[in-house]
Design a protein around this motif. Sequence first.
Motif, PDB file in Angstrom:
ATOM      1  N   LYS A  14      11.528  -7.009  42.948  1.00  8.33           N
ATOM      2  CA  LYS A  14      10.753  -5.729  42.270  1.00  8.33           C
ATOM      3  C   LYS A  14       9.623  -5.553  42.908  1.00  8.33           C
ATOM      4  N   GLU A  15       8.770  -6.695  42.947  1.00 11.45           N
ATOM      5  CA  GLU A  15       7.412  -6.426  43.467  1.00 11.45           C
ATOM      6  C   GLU A  15       7.284  -6.026  44.990  1.00 11.45           C
ATOM      7  N   LEU A  16       8.441  -6.796  45.671  1.00 10.96           N
ATOM      8  CA  LEU A  16       8.440  -6.486  47.105  1.00 10.96           C
ATOM      9  C   LEU A  16       8.758  -4.944  47.338  1.00 10.96           C
ATOM     10  N   ALA A  17       9.689  -4.405  46.424  1.00 12.89           N
ATOM     11  CA  ALA A  17       9.990  -2.869  46.427  1.00 12.89           C
ATOM     12  C   ALA A  17       8.875  -2.193  46.234  1.00 12.89           C
ATOM     13  N   CYS A  23      11.540   3.813  46.380  1.00 16.07           N
ATOM     14  CA  CYS A  23      11.996   4.446  45.019  1.00 16.07           C
ATOM     15  C   CYS A  23      12.989   3.955  44.302  1.00 16.07           C
ATOM     16  N   LEU A  24      13.273   2.481  44.316  1.00 17.78           N
ATOM     17  CA  LEU A  24      14.153   1.813  43.831  1.00 17.78           C
ATOM     18  C   LEU A  24      13.463   1.355  42.514  1.00 17.78           C
ATOM     19  N   VAL A  25      12.431   1.285  42.560  1.00 15.98           N
ATOM     20  CA  VAL A  25      11.419   0.900  41.317  1.00 15.98           C
ATOM     21  C   VAL A  25      10.432   1.691  40.893  1.00 15.98           C
ATOM     22  N   LYS A  26       9.670   1.577  39.708  1.00 17.01           N
ATOM     23  CA  LYS A  26       8.454   2.215  39.537  1.00 17.01           C
ATOM     24  C   LYS A  26       7.666   1.407  38.405  1.00 17.01           C
ATOM     25  N   LYS A  27       6.351   1.642  38.633  1.00 14.45           N
ATOM     26  CA  LYS A  27       5.457   0.803  37.730  1.00 14.45           C
ATOM     27  C   LYS A  27       5.278   1.584  36.423  1.00 14.45           C
ATOM     28  N   GLU A  28       5.519   0.931  35.413  1.00 13.73           N
ATOM     29  CA  GLU A  28       5.278   1.427  34.100  1.00 13.73           C
ATOM     30  C   GLU A  28       3.785   1.370  33.424  1.00 13.73           C
ATOM     31  N   VAL A  29       3.482   2.201  32.552  1.00 18.39           N
ATOM     32  CA  VAL A  29       1.971   2.178  32.079  1.00 18.39           C
ATOM     33  C   VAL A  29       1.629   0.830  31.660  1.00 18.39           C
ATOM     34  N   ASP A  30       2.393  -0.169  31.197  1.00 21.72           N
ATOM     35  CA  ASP A  30       2.289  -1.394  30.854  1.00 21.72           C
ATOM     36  C   ASP A  30       2.172  -2.271  31.593  1.00 21.72           C
ATOM     37  N   VAL A  35      13.174  -0.899  37.405  1.00 21.57           N
ATOM     38  CA  VAL A  35      14.465  -0.797  38.265  1.00 21.57           C
ATOM     39  C   VAL A  35      15.049   0.773  38.071  1.00 21.57           C
ATOM     40  N   VAL A  36      14.855   1.500  38.874  1.00 20.59           N
ATOM     41  CA  VAL A  36      15.464   2.765  38.694  1.00 20.59           C
ATOM     42  C   VAL A  36      16.842   3.040  39.106  1.00 20.59           C
ATOM     43  N   ASP A  37      17.122   2.068  40.183  1.00 23.19           N
ATOM     44  CA  ASP A  37      18.729   2.249  40.688  1.00 23.19           C
ATOM     45  C   ASP A  37      19.247   0.832  40.620  1.00 23.19           C
ATOM     46  N   GLU A  38      19.717   0.463  39.674  1.00 25.04           N
ATOM     47  CA  GLU A  38      20.326  -1.059  39.611  1.00 25.04           C
ATOM     48  C   GLU A  38      21.188  -1.439  40.931  1.00 25.04           C
ATOM     49  N   LYS A  39      22.255  -0.334  41.107  1.00 18.71           N
ATOM     50  CA  LYS A  39      23.173  -0.905  42.306  1.00 18.71           C
ATOM     51  C   LYS A  39      22.425  -0.942  43.654  1.00 18.71           C
ATOM     52  N   ASN A  43      21.594  -4.489  45.930  1.00 16.35           N
ATOM     53  CA  ASN A  43      21.901  -4.840  47.490  1.00 16.35           C
ATOM     54  C   ASN A  43      20.462  -5.399  48.236  1.00 16.35           C
ATOM     55  N   TYR A  44      19.350  -4.540  47.789  1.00 11.68           N
ATOM     56  CA  TYR A  44      18.070  -4.740  48.149  1.00 11.68           C
ATOM     57  C   TYR A  44      17.770  -6.309  47.942  1.00 11.68           C
ATOM     58  N   LYS A  45      17.958  -6.738  46.890  1.00 15.27           N
ATOM     59  CA  LYS A  45      17.711  -8.016  46.367  1.00 15.27           C
ATOM     60  C   LYS A  45      18.446  -9.095  47.222  1.00 15.27           C
ATOM     61  N   LYS A  46      19.759  -8.756  47.439  1.00 14.52           N
ATOM     62  CA  LYS A  46      20.735  -9.648  48.277  1.00 14.52           C
ATOM     63  C   LYS A  46      20.214  -9.756  49.514  1.00 14.52           C
ATOM     64  N   GLU A  47      19.554  -8.886  50.185  1.00 11.84           N
ATOM     65  CA  GLU A  47      18.992  -8.919  51.724  1.00 11.84           C
ATOM     66  C   GLU A  47      17.751 -10.040  51.571  1.00 11.84           C
ATOM     67  N   HIS A  48      17.192  -9.896  50.610  1.00 15.20           N
ATOM     68  CA  HIS A  48      16.042 -10.815  50.450  1.00 15.20           C
ATOM     69  C   HIS A  48      16.516 -12.285  50.246  1.00 15.20           C
ATOM     70  N   VAL A  49      17.406 -12.168  49.200  1.00 15.66           N
ATOM     71  CA  VAL A  49      17.955 -13.540  48.970  1.00 15.66           C
ATOM     72  C   VAL A  49      18.519 -14.330  50.292  1.00 15.66           C
TER      73      VAL A  49
END
Length: 274
Positions: A14-17, A23-30, A35-39, A43-49
Amino acid sequence: MNFKKTVSMYQISKELALESNYCLVKKEVDGNIKVVDEKKFGNYKKEHVKKLVDLLKIKGIEKNAIKNGREFAIPLDSKEYIKFLLLNYTSAPVKAIRKGGLDSLPYSTWSELVNGLVEYSTKDIKNTLQKEQIRNKIYADHHYFSIERHHRLIDKLSWLIKKAELRYGAFGDLDHTDNSDKQETSLMEGLTDETNDTRLLNENDVVELYDYLEKKIYKCFIEFGEVADIFSEIRHEEIEDKVIQAIDENENPDDITYDDSKTVLEKALRELYK
């Protein structure tokens, strides 16, 4: 049981994105990252793993050794290093690591890697002292090892010891005991406190202490090289400026007075730590 704090690959991804402006993630006010698009994120996470597993193989680490259930549990103090390697996975230094491991890197490539890691790890830190502490820790944790570098370090140490003995006398002269029948002492016996009583240290303690000493010495050599470079730049600029000024004012350049060495060193140190 190891209670060391860890962070999941899910969080790291999430931090890398976010840092890559995906646009897969967004930072909230807190401050949390959503994560915006889990699917697509999966796949993005699998690449990094996959990339992480490749890096672990180089270090001879089984992936199950850092897993907590099905998820990776990365030590928190290694998070920035892992993120840096993953973000720069296709860069020349990381490619070199993937090919032959960290210990195989030539000094120039190692320097590029570690300097990049320092810059990345301190990019959001404003406090100068804190930045310097992080920088020193990174250099200590990733000190450069090679046969060539090792011999160079030993040669430098030997030269410094010889220079010190010429100035202060042989180190053996500082021991006022009778050395006629003195036998070689162990490292442990050499580590004495101010009262000359042997410290209560086991062999592992001594190894750890000398490892600490080695890192401190190595850091000093790195810093010395940086100070020497800055010192040279300051002196060069001073000479250039004063010679030009003397020519403009029709003065004899041989009469120029330059800053004393101590003053230039103080300027260099201020420049290094600013």
